[in-house]
Design a protein around this motif. Structure first.
Motif, PDB file in Angstrom:
ATOM      1  N   GLU A  34      -6.436   8.694   5.425  1.00 20.25           N
ATOM      2  CA  GLU A  34      -5.454   7.736   4.936  1.00 20.25           C
ATOM      3  C   GLU A  34      -4.652   7.204   6.104  1.00 20.25           C
ATOM      4  O   GLU A  34      -4.413   7.913   7.080  1.00 20.25           O
ATOM      5  CB  GLU A  34      -4.501   8.394   3.941  1.00 20.25           C
ATOM      6  CG  GLU A  34      -5.154   8.784   2.643  1.00 20.25           C
ATOM      7  CD  GLU A  34      -4.164   9.363   1.653  1.00 20.25           C
ATOM      8  OE1 GLU A  34      -2.951   9.166   1.835  1.00 20.25           O
ATOM      9  OE2 GLU A  34      -4.615  10.009   0.710  1.00 20.25           O
ATOM     10  N   LEU A  35      -4.242   5.950   5.996  1.00 16.40           N
ATOM     11  CA  LEU A  35      -3.337   5.390   6.982  1.00 16.40           C
ATOM     12  C   LEU A  35      -1.940   5.888   6.638  1.00 16.40           C
ATOM     13  O   LEU A  35      -1.461   5.661   5.534  1.00 16.40           O
ATOM     14  CB  LEU A  35      -3.367   3.854   6.947  1.00 16.40           C
ATOM     15  CG  LEU A  35      -4.642   3.191   7.420  1.00 16.40           C
ATOM     16  CD1 LEU A  35      -4.553   1.683   7.228  1.00 16.40           C
ATOM     17  CD2 LEU A  35      -4.919   3.510   8.876  1.00 16.40           C
ATOM     18  N   SER A  36      -1.308   6.567   7.563  1.00 17.05           N
ATOM     19  CA  SER A  36       0.029   7.102   7.293  1.00 17.05           C
ATOM     20  C   SER A  36       1.075   6.186   7.917  1.00 17.05           C
ATOM     21  O   SER A  36       1.691   6.499   8.922  1.00 17.05           O
ATOM     22  CB  SER A  36       0.161   8.521   7.831  1.00 17.05           C
ATOM     23  OG  SER A  36      -0.117   8.540   9.206  1.00 17.05           O
ATOM     24  N   CYS A  37       1.212   5.015   7.322  1.00 18.09           N
ATOM     25  CA  CYS A  37       2.197   4.055   7.796  1.00 18.09           C
ATOM     26  C   CYS A  37       2.648   3.201   6.611  1.00 18.09           C
ATOM     27  O   CYS A  37       2.160   3.352   5.502  1.00 18.09           O
ATOM     28  CB  CYS A  37       1.617   3.187   8.913  1.00 18.09           C
ATOM     29  SG  CYS A  37       0.107   2.314   8.463  1.00 18.09           S
ATOM     30  N   GLU A  38       3.582   2.323   6.869  1.00 21.76           N
ATOM     31  CA  GLU A  38       4.090   1.449   5.816  1.00 21.76           C
ATOM     32  C   GLU A  38       2.948   0.623   5.218  1.00 21.76           C
ATOM     33  O   GLU A  38       2.032   0.220   5.939  1.00 21.76           O
ATOM     34  CB  GLU A  38       5.150   0.510   6.394  1.00 21.76           C
ATOM     35  CG  GLU A  38       6.403   1.214   6.869  1.00 21.76           C
ATOM     36  CD  GLU A  38       7.135   1.888   5.731  1.00 21.76           C
ATOM     37  OE1 GLU A  38       7.224   1.307   4.633  1.00 21.76           O
ATOM     38  OE2 GLU A  38       7.614   3.014   5.942  1.00 21.76           O
ATOM     39  N   PRO A  39       2.997   0.336   3.914  1.00 20.50           N
ATOM     40  CA  PRO A  39       1.930  -0.430   3.268  1.00 20.50           C
ATOM     41  C   PRO A  39       1.656  -1.779   3.944  1.00 20.50           C
ATOM     42  O   PRO A  39       0.501  -2.166   4.076  1.00 20.50           O
ATOM     43  CB  PRO A  39       2.436  -0.618   1.839  1.00 20.50           C
ATOM     44  CG  PRO A  39       3.347   0.538   1.608  1.00 20.50           C
ATOM     45  CD  PRO A  39       3.990   0.812   2.949  1.00 20.50           C
TER      46      PRO A  39
END
Length: 96
Positions: A66-71
């Motif tokens: 998963e990308l762990s940053c703001e949408p």
């Protein structure tokens, strides 16, 4: 689509997507850097991709990481990856 990868290939793909270098991946998995390179060559052939960037995008799309940053940032990174694929003539087997 990740069903076509072996368990070890999935492990390598996940570690690449998490930012691992071949050296780091080899150390984590207890294999040689040459073996990591061979796994990457097999992964690229199976997925019909040509870069680590495309592999990372694949891993994100398949839910392997998963990308762990703001949408908004995640959406922008996906756009950049798609543009990269288009500019480099990468054929995708996974829908956007």
């Amino acid at each position: 689509m990740n069903g076509s990868l072996t368990c070890r290939e999935r492990q390598v793909a996940i570690l690449v997507a998490q930012g691992g270098s071949n050296k780091n991946i080899a150390q984590q998995l207890g294999i040689s850097q040459h073996t990591v390179g061979r796994h990457l060559k097999n992964i690229f052939a199976k997925l019909q991709i040509h870069s680590r960037t495309s592999l990372i995008l694949y891993a994100v799309r398949e839910g392997m990481v998963e990308l762990s940053c703001e949408p908004k940032l995640a959406a922008r990174l996906t756009q950049l990856a798609v543009r990269h694929e288009a500019e480099h003539g990468v054929r995708r087997r996974v829908a956007v």
